[in-house]
Design a protein around this motif. Structure first.
Motif, PDB file in Angstrom:
ATOM      1  N   LEU A  66       0.834  -1.199   0.000  1.00 44.96           N
ATOM      2  CA  LEU A  66       0.000   0.000   0.000  1.00 44.96           C
ATOM      3  C   LEU A  66       0.868   1.247   0.000  1.00 44.96           C
ATOM      4  O   LEU A  66       1.977   1.248   0.538  1.00 44.96           O
ATOM      5  CB  LEU A  66      -0.910   0.018   1.226  1.00 44.96           C
ATOM      6  CG  LEU A  66      -1.866  -1.167   1.393  1.00 44.96           C
ATOM      7  CD1 LEU A  66      -2.472  -1.149   2.794  1.00 44.96           C
ATOM      8  CD2 LEU A  66      -2.957  -1.134   0.341  1.00 44.96           C
TER       9      LEU A  66
ATOM     10  N   TRP B 227      -4.942   5.276   1.782  1.00 43.07           N
ATOM     11  CA  TRP B 227      -4.110   4.166   1.340  1.00 43.07           C
ATOM     12  C   TRP B 227      -4.616   3.626   0.008  1.00 43.07           C
ATOM     13  O   TRP B 227      -5.820   3.481  -0.191  1.00 43.07           O
ATOM     14  CB  TRP B 227      -4.110   3.041   2.377  1.00 43.07           C
ATOM     15  CG  TRP B 227      -3.410   3.370   3.653  1.00 43.07           C
ATOM     16  CD1 TRP B 227      -3.970   3.655   4.859  1.00 43.07           C
ATOM     17  CD2 TRP B 227      -1.985   3.448   3.845  1.00 43.07           C
ATOM     18  NE1 TRP B 227      -2.996   3.910   5.802  1.00 43.07           N
ATOM     19  CE2 TRP B 227      -1.771   3.787   5.202  1.00 43.07           C
ATOM     20  CE3 TRP B 227      -0.877   3.263   3.007  1.00 43.07           C
ATOM     21  CZ2 TRP B 227      -0.495   3.937   5.741  1.00 43.07           C
ATOM     22  CZ3 TRP B 227       0.402   3.414   3.531  1.00 43.07           C
ATOM     23  CH2 TRP B 227       0.582   3.755   4.885  1.00 43.07           C
TER      24      TRP B 227
ATOM     25  N   ALA C 227      -3.653   0.502  -3.061  1.00 42.44           N
ATOM     26  CA  ALA C 227      -2.885  -0.717  -3.319  1.00 42.44           C
ATOM     27  C   ALA C 227      -1.975  -0.521  -4.522  1.00 42.44           C
ATOM     28  O   ALA C 227      -2.380   0.031  -5.545  1.00 42.44           O
ATOM     29  CB  ALA C 227      -3.831  -1.888  -3.556  1.00 42.44           C
TER      30      ALA C 227
END
Length: 285
Positions: free
Chosen positions: A238, A245, A247
């Motif tokens: 992340l 956040w 990915a």
């Protein structure tokens, strides 16, 4: 808990940061290269799930989002901040940390804290989204990816998954060629996080392992692809981008898996009713 049918690596990964998604080039995802059942049997009586499953499972990857792990109120041993008083301790199975985030981007939770706890919450919720049945539809899949994947990586994820969610995959799962569910059946693809842990953290970057169980299959009379369960661990890198956040990479491996119990397998109607009747969760540490 409100039901809103939403969603829900380092080691061994290739130079392609998203090569583990959607049944891609990395063997850990276990997406089949040829026609056949997408799961590899763990023992004769059971089959296991894949990131097809997390195709459900992200392809391969595996729902619904609501409120869970709300913790105690301010009158119990948890203070207003959600932390334990000095004289109390939590057991390994107790929910820990603050209450779930209240923000949402579409059906997916957003606005996670800029700390390890927030990274764990994000990884858990993103695992649910990437393993959901909504990933089998191109339009909703793109919406999910736009919400949870870092802008620098989203095009790679999208390209990989568009190839992975193929006619062959749909056929292996008992779906129609366009990924839709045949009449009279209920398609189930759902991931449920069991626990999370941070393996790396450098402020704006974190690597989180999410231990999950999941379901995938076609419920209905005469189904040749009945719903099976599986256990797997998702590893997600992340990055903190624009206040949340996102990915950057995602991979999956089998286990840890417990010994199967003696519970009687439910009928197809019972399974379909349970999945349609029980919503998923918003996860937060």
């Amino acid at each position: 808990m409100s039901h809103d049918d939403g969603y829900g690596s380092d080691s061994g990964r290739t130079g392609d940061g998203y090569s583990t998604i959607g049944g891609t080039r990395q063997t850990r995802t276990r997406l089949p290269d040829r026609e056949g059942d997408p799961y590899t049997p763990r023992r004769p009586a059971r089959t296991s799930r894949s990131l097809v499953t997390v195709v459900g499972v992200v392809v391969v990857l595996l729902g619904a989002i609501a409120f869970a792990n709300m913790g105690g109120d301010d009158t119990d041993n948890n203070g207003p901040s959600g932390t334990k008083d000095k004289n109390t301790t939590s057991t390994p199975t107790s929910p820990t940390g603050t209450k779930p985030v209240t923000g949402k981007n579409g059906a997916i939770p957003s606005g996670f804290a800029h700390d390890e706890q927030g990274a764990q919450s994000a990884a858990a919720n993103y695992s649910v989204a990437l393993g959901s049945a909504e990933m089998f539809d191109k339009s909703t899949r793109d919406e999910i990816l736009n919400v949870i994947i870092a802008p620098s990586a989203v095009n790679g994820f999208r390209s990989t998954l568009d190839q992975a969610y193929s006619v062959g995959l749909f056929k292996n799962l008992g779906l129609n060629e366009d990924g839709s569910t045949p009449s009279g059946f209920t398609f189930i693809s759902r991931t449920t996080p069991i626990g999370t842990k941070v393996t790396k953290n450098s402020g704006d970057q974190a690597t989180v392992d999410v231990w999950c169980t999941g379901l995938i299959g076609l419920a209905g009379e005469g189904s040749t692809k009945p719903v099976t369960d599986g256990w797997f661990t998702i590893t997600m890198e992340l990055q903190w981008i624009d206040g949340d956040w996102k990915a950057v990479t995602h991979s999956q491996k089998d286990g840890p898996a417990p010994v199967g119990g003696d519970t009687r397998a439910s009928s197809a109607d019972e399974i379909a009713g349970a999945v349609n009747g029980f919503g998923g969760f918003t996860y937060a540490r």
